[in-house]
Design an enzyme around this catalytic site. Structure first.
Site, PDB file in Angstrom:
ATOM      1  N   SER A 142      19.782  47.971  55.360  1.00 35.63           N
ATOM      2  CA  SER A 142      18.398  48.445  55.331  1.00 35.63           C
ATOM      3  C   SER A 142      18.199  49.584  56.334  1.00 35.63           C
ATOM      4  O   SER A 142      18.874  50.606  56.220  1.00 35.63           O
ATOM      5  CB  SER A 142      17.471  47.270  55.590  1.00 35.63           C
ATOM      6  OG  SER A 142      16.191  47.572  55.114  1.00 35.63           O
TER       7      SER A 142
ATOM      8  N   ASP B 282      16.454  43.536  44.957  1.00 33.92           N
ATOM      9  CA  ASP B 282      16.306  44.131  46.300  1.00 33.92           C
ATOM     10  C   ASP B 282      15.002  44.914  46.432  1.00 33.92           C
ATOM     11  O   ASP B 282      14.650  45.689  45.541  1.00 33.92           O
ATOM     12  CB  ASP B 282      17.502  45.064  46.546  1.00 33.92           C
ATOM     13  CG  ASP B 282      17.802  45.272  48.017  1.00 33.92           C
ATOM     14  OD1 ASP B 282      16.856  45.587  48.775  1.00 33.92           O
ATOM     15  OD2 ASP B 282      18.965  45.114  48.402  1.00 33.92           O
TER      16      ASP B 282
ATOM     17  N   HIS C  90      17.086  41.399  49.123  1.00 31.99           N
ATOM     18  CA  HIS C  90      17.470  42.362  50.173  1.00 31.99           C
ATOM     19  C   HIS C  90      18.476  41.775  51.161  1.00 31.99           C
ATOM     20  O   HIS C  90      19.358  42.472  51.621  1.00 31.99           O
ATOM     21  CB  HIS C  90      16.193  42.796  50.897  1.00 31.99           C
ATOM     22  CG  HIS C  90      16.323  44.011  51.744  1.00 31.99           C
ATOM     23  ND1 HIS C  90      16.897  45.188  51.310  1.00 31.99           N
ATOM     24  CD2 HIS C  90      15.943  44.255  53.033  1.00 31.99           C
ATOM     25  CE1 HIS C  90      16.845  46.092  52.284  1.00 31.99           C
ATOM     26  NE2 HIS C  90      16.282  45.540  53.337  1.00 31.99           N
TER      27      HIS C  90
HETATM   28  N1  PHE Z   1      12.005  47.676  56.762  1.00 30.34           N
HETATM   29  C1  PHE Z   1      13.260  47.821  56.055  1.00 30.34           C
HETATM   30  C2  PHE Z   1      14.325  47.034  56.787  1.00 30.34           C
HETATM   31  O1  PHE Z   1      14.390  45.871  56.650  1.00 30.34           O
HETATM   32  C3  PHE Z   1      13.698  49.234  56.014  1.00 30.34           C
HETATM   33  C4  PHE Z   1      13.050  50.071  54.999  1.00 30.34           C
HETATM   34  C5  PHE Z   1      12.400  51.188  55.406  1.00 30.34           C
HETATM   35  C6  PHE Z   1      13.135  49.806  53.673  1.00 30.34           C
HETATM   36  C7  PHE Z   1      11.803  52.018  54.518  1.00 30.34           C
HETATM   37  C8  PHE Z   1      12.547  50.627  52.772  1.00 30.34           C
HETATM   38  C9  PHE Z   1      11.865  51.731  53.188  1.00 30.34           C
HETATM   39  O2  PHE Z   1      15.113  47.547  57.544  1.00 30.34           O
END
Ligand code: PHE
Length: 318
Positions: free
Chosen positions: A132, A272, A299
């Protein structure tokens, strides 16, 4: 979940032995090296944990959020039977310093932090893994010329463009059952984010696209608790996974992916929250890369199907 291949092999070998020998080997189980420490990085100290030893190239893990901490990646410590696996909490979360200084929570400082951790732990050669936000950090690290000694790259729940990921999340919100996405927007417009209804609809999104296990494992709860407290999450990401208003909201590296010339594995879950087009953009941008979609996962695939996930990683870095 903690059943490493070594444990399985050891168990198989033991059962073939005479009872006395079995008792002896039970008293001396094979134990992976497991140590922790702190490293100085720009802005403070970060906590690290190294599990395993062995001759193969160390695996350095970058967690997501930002601010979610290393905990949810812990199923990957099973990979420590062949090489050191290094976890660390990035500045702003978990067991690391978390100064309330918004200026620290910027992408370039996190890139420097990776170098500082590598230097402190003598990690000249690594396999670099990012999930991520960690995948964003790994991409940023590589395309800004910091990739010396990186032998392979693993990008999990990955994105090379936050605008692309935001557009994908909008589609996922629209597709939630019973108009949940529309209701979330209404409540947000009315400033009702603290309401029980809003929170329960956030949970619907998380149960569908962040982690599909129910009940949730403690590593998931730790990630959410870390993120909720983390200035890095607030400053860079925003209030929740699908409301991305933080300072990385315009981050875009799709045009730079061609600079990455490493064997690269991209993984994503069927459901995801970072949609398949984000993974495909990386796959198209990095010549020779592989893309694996994990069926039934969202995810946090390493929590949802740890054995299958580790088997994919193990094969790629064999
Ligand atoms: N917040 C997500 C993570 O778990 C990262 C993310 C940022 C995903 C922007 C999509 C868009 O790290």
């Amino acid at each position: 979940m903690d059943l490493t291949r070594r444990t399985i092999l050891a168990t198989m070998a033991t059962s073939a032995l005479a009872p006395a020998a079995r008792a002896k080997s039970k008293a001396q189980p094979t134990k992976l090296v497991d140590e922790t420490g702190h490293a100085e990085v720009p802005g403070g100290k970060v906590w690290w944990r190294r599990v395993g030893s062995g001759p193969k190239t160390p695996l350095l893990l970058l967690h997501g959020g930002p601010g979610m901490g290393h905990n949810y990646l812990l199923p990957m410590k099973a990979l420590g039977d062949e090489r050191p696996v290094i976890f660390y909490d990035q500045l702003g979360c978990g067991l690391s310093d978390a100064p309330e200084n918004d200026a620290l929570y910027q992408i370039p400082r996190f890139v420097e932090e990776v170098d500082a951790v590598r230097k402190a732990l003598g990690l000249d050669r690594i396999v670099l893994f990012g999930n991520s936000w960690g995948s964003m950090l790994a991409i940023e690290y590589m395309v800004t010329g910091h990739g010396k000694g990186v032998e392979k790259l693993i990008l999990s729940g990955a994105l090379a463009s936050v605008p692309q990921a935001i557009a994908g999340m909008e589609r996922l919100l629209d597709a939630l059952p019973n108009g949940a996405g529309k209701r979330l927007k209404e409540l947000e417009a009315a400033g009702q984010q603290a309401s029980r209804e809003y929170q329960s609809l956030v949970q619907v999104f998380y149960d569908t696209h962040l982690c599909r296990l129910n009940p949730k494992p403690p590593e998931y709860d730790a990630a959410i608790a870390n993120g909720a407290k983390s200035p890095a999450y607030r400053v860079m990401n925003g209030p929740n996974e699908f409301t991305i208003k933080g300072n990385f909201k315009n981050w875009e590296r799709r045009p730079d992916l061609g600079k990455i010339k490493l064997p690269t594995l991209i993984t994503t879950g069927e459901f995801d929250e970072v949609t398949l087009d984000c993974a495909e953009a990386i796959h198209n941008g990095i010549a020779g890369s592989q893309l694996k979609v994990m069926p039934g996962c969202s995810h946090l695939t390493m929590l949802e199907k740890p054995d299958e996930y580790n088997a994919i990683i193990r094969k790629f870095i064999a």
